[in-house]
Motif scaffolding. Structure first.
Motif, PDB file in Angstrom:
ATOM      1  N   SER A 116       0.831  -1.214   0.000  1.00  0.00           N
ATOM      2  CA  SER A 116       0.000   0.000   0.000  1.00  0.00           C
ATOM      3  C   SER A 116       0.862   1.260   0.000  1.00  0.00           C
ATOM      4  O   SER A 116       0.649   2.176  -0.811  1.00  0.00           O
ATOM      5  CB  SER A 116      -0.930   0.013   1.221  1.00  0.00           C
ATOM      6  N   ILE A 117       1.848   1.300   0.872  1.00  0.00           N
ATOM      7  CA  ILE A 117       2.692   2.497   0.983  1.00  0.00           C
ATOM      8  C   ILE A 117       3.554   2.671  -0.267  1.00  0.00           C
ATOM      9  O   ILE A 117       3.704   3.782  -0.775  1.00  0.00           O
ATOM     10  CB  ILE A 117       3.561   2.435   2.253  1.00  0.00           C
ATOM     11  N   LEU A 118       4.094   1.570  -0.781  1.00  0.00           N
ATOM     12  CA  LEU A 118       4.938   1.651  -1.978  1.00  0.00           C
ATOM     13  C   LEU A 118       4.127   2.147  -3.177  1.00  0.00           C
ATOM     14  O   LEU A 118       4.585   3.016  -3.932  1.00  0.00           O
ATOM     15  CB  LEU A 118       5.548   0.285  -2.277  1.00  0.00           C
ATOM     16  N   PHE A 119       2.914   1.631  -3.357  1.00  0.00           N
ATOM     17  CA  PHE A 119       2.042   2.087  -4.439  1.00  0.00           C
ATOM     18  C   PHE A 119       1.747   3.585  -4.309  1.00  0.00           C
ATOM     19  O   PHE A 119       1.828   4.333  -5.292  1.00  0.00           O
ATOM     20  CB  PHE A 119       0.717   1.316  -4.432  1.00  0.00           C
ATOM     21  N   ILE A 120       1.405   4.017  -3.122  1.00  0.00           N
ATOM     22  CA  ILE A 120       1.052   5.424  -2.897  1.00  0.00           C
ATOM     23  C   ILE A 120       2.217   6.348  -3.253  1.00  0.00           C
ATOM     24  O   ILE A 120       2.052   7.346  -3.971  1.00  0.00           O
ATOM     25  CB  ILE A 120       0.622   5.653  -1.426  1.00  0.00           C
ATOM     26  N   ILE A 121       3.408   6.002  -2.775  1.00  0.00           N
ATOM     27  CA  ILE A 121       4.597   6.836  -3.041  1.00  0.00           C
ATOM     28  C   ILE A 121       4.894   6.906  -4.532  1.00  0.00           C
ATOM     29  O   ILE A 121       5.174   7.984  -5.085  1.00  0.00           O
ATOM     30  CB  ILE A 121       5.820   6.284  -2.266  1.00  0.00           C
ATOM     31  N   LEU A 122       4.827   5.768  -5.218  1.00  0.00           N
ATOM     32  CA  LEU A 122       5.138   5.743  -6.649  1.00  0.00           C
ATOM     33  C   LEU A 122       4.112   6.522  -7.466  1.00  0.00           C
ATOM     34  O   LEU A 122       4.467   7.244  -8.403  1.00  0.00           O
ATOM     35  CB  LEU A 122       5.236   4.295  -7.139  1.00  0.00           C
ATOM     36  N   PHE A 123       2.831   6.387  -7.118  1.00  0.00           N
ATOM     37  CA  PHE A 123       1.788   7.132  -7.831  1.00  0.00           C
ATOM     38  C   PHE A 123       1.951   8.637  -7.621  1.00  0.00           C
ATOM     39  O   PHE A 123       1.788   9.429  -8.565  1.00  0.00           O
ATOM     40  CB  PHE A 123       0.397   6.680  -7.383  1.00  0.00           C
ATOM     41  N   ILE A 124       2.261   9.032  -6.395  1.00  0.00           N
ATOM     42  CA  ILE A 124       2.471  10.459  -6.113  1.00  0.00           C
ATOM     43  C   ILE A 124       3.654  10.985  -6.931  1.00  0.00           C
ATOM     44  O   ILE A 124       3.590  12.073  -7.518  1.00  0.00           O
ATOM     45  CB  ILE A 124       2.706  10.691  -4.604  1.00  0.00           C
ATOM     46  N   PHE A 125       4.721  10.204  -6.984  1.00  0.00           N
ATOM     47  CA  PHE A 125       5.913  10.622  -7.731  1.00  0.00           C
ATOM     48  C   PHE A 125       5.596  10.800  -9.212  1.00  0.00           C
ATOM     49  O   PHE A 125       5.972  11.805  -9.834  1.00  0.00           O
ATOM     50  CB  PHE A 125       7.030   9.583  -7.562  1.00  0.00           C
ATOM     51  N   ILE A 126       4.876   9.825  -9.799  1.00  0.00           N
ATOM     52  CA  ILE A 126       4.524   9.903 -11.226  1.00  0.00           C
ATOM     53  C   ILE A 126       3.668  11.138 -11.501  1.00  0.00           C
ATOM     54  O   ILE A 126       3.888  11.864 -12.476  1.00  0.00           O
ATOM     55  CB  ILE A 126       3.790   8.620 -11.672  1.00  0.00           C
ATOM     56  N   ASN A 127       2.695  11.394 -10.629  1.00  0.00           N
ATOM     57  CA  ASN A 127       1.800  12.543 -10.824  1.00  0.00           C
ATOM     58  C   ASN A 127       2.497  13.884 -10.633  1.00  0.00           C
ATOM     59  O   ASN A 127       2.101  14.891 -11.213  1.00  0.00           O
ATOM     60  CB  ASN A 127       0.607  12.450  -9.864  1.00  0.00           C
TER      61      ASN A 127
END
Length: 340
Positions: free
Chosen positions: A145-156
């Motif tokens: 969950s945390i890894l997905f959130i961080i990566l999505f935020i970075f991409i956006n």
């Protein structure tokens, strides 16, 4: 469904270790323009997981050797048994080394990070097998969950960063990436085959685990593509992403990265311990202590060196196992028709 999720997290935990969670393994096998290669990996991974789960379930296994024998035959299984033992030892060494690297980020000596994970591994194996599995089931969803959130935020947050490479997707590397991860999955599922309860459980587990890893691999690889010119500056490429975040996020992800390392080390040692117990009648705790005492000195060799040496080599050596797993569903279907 609950059991399928449990086995899926066990599989994901075996794959997402120091090499994967740090981004080093993903970039090594995929890289720019690899969306279709990652899709291929997901499909091959699902079929492979189905084969391993089916064999483990049919033989009611409590260690991986019967699974190997069913896949490659009795004669070849002796060779792959030794390969498995060596692989699991080196994977555990890589995880212990990775723990040292995560502590170094905060100027803490590498040896402290190494000793910390060693003590935590001994603590984990002081519990029963079911409790070890439950530890993994709790940790992995949080990690994902945390890894997905961080990566999505970075991409956006990085729409202005463009991909600089126009390389074609490397499908062979995608297959090789799957074959690298075949051995840890055989080792952990071989240890719990006697606990799998139905074919439906097997199908759901194969689909869920492949979907989780496929989506995460695509998101992570895309994130790394956005910083591809900076990746070589970091032993763990994820820190090239984390420099774009506040220090608090860096701390959180470092903890998550360490947890990923820890769960993979548990999976590798679970495979080793269950195999060793067929030869030496000692408790899993005693074997765990002996193992870490023997292998910990080798973890000082270096994290990146070990990942780039061991994983590609085993990716090639495991291709035969992968081929056998890919044709397993067809062979199984043919045998069932012959019986009818």
């Amino acid at each position: 469904m609950k059991k399928s999720m449990q086995w899926s997290f066990l599989i994901v935990g075996a794959v997402i270790g120091a090499g994967y969670a740090s981004g080093r393994e993903i970039w090594l096998f995929f890289g720019p323009n690899s969306g279709r290669a990652i899709l291929l990996f997901s499909l091959v991974f699902a079929v492979s997981s189905y084969g391993i789960l089916s064999i483990s379930y049919r033989h009611r296994t409590n260690h991986y050797k019967p699974v190997l024998q069913s896949i490659v035959g009795k004669t070849a299984s002796y060779f792959y048994d030794w390969m498995m033992i060596i692989y699991l030892i080196f994977t555990t060494i890589i995880m212990i080394a990775g723990s040292g690297v995560t502590f170094e980020v905060y100027q803490v000596p590498k040896w402290f990070g190494i000793l910390f994970i060693v003590f935590m591994l001994i603590w984990a194996f002081s519990y029963s097998l079911d409790q070890v599995i439950n530890i993994n089931t709790i940790i992995i969803p949080v990690l994902l969950s945390i890894l997905f959130i961080i990566l999505f935020i970075f991409i956006n947050k990085q729409p202005d960063l463009e991909q600089t490479s126009v390389l074609s997707p490397n499908y062979l590397k995608a297959v090789s990436f799957t074959s690298v991860n075949v051995l840890p999955i055989i080792s952990v599922l071989g240890a719990v085959g006697h606990k799998i309860s139905s074919k439906t459980e097997i199908i759901l587990t194969s689909i869920i685990s492949a979907t989780i890893l496929g989506v995460l691999s695509w998101v992570y690889n895309h994130s790394l593509t956005l910083i591809e010119t900076e990746i070589d500056l970091y032993e763990m490429p994820i820190y090239g992403i984390l420099v774009h975040f506040p220090n608090l996020v860096l701390i959180v992800i470092t903890v998550i990265l360490w947890i990923a390392i820890y769960t993979t080390a548990i999976g590798s040692m679970l495979g080793l311990i269950s195999r060793i117990q067929t030869v030496i009648h000692l408790s899993q705790l005693k074997i765990a202590v002996l193992l870490v005492l023997l292998i910990t000195p080798l973890s000082f060799v270096g994290f990146q060196f070990l990942v780039e040496l061991i994983y590609p080599l085993y990716g090639l050596l495991n291709l035969y196992i992968l081929f056998r797993l890919m044709i397993y569903p067809l062979q199984n279907m043919f045998k069932e028709k012959m019986i009818k």
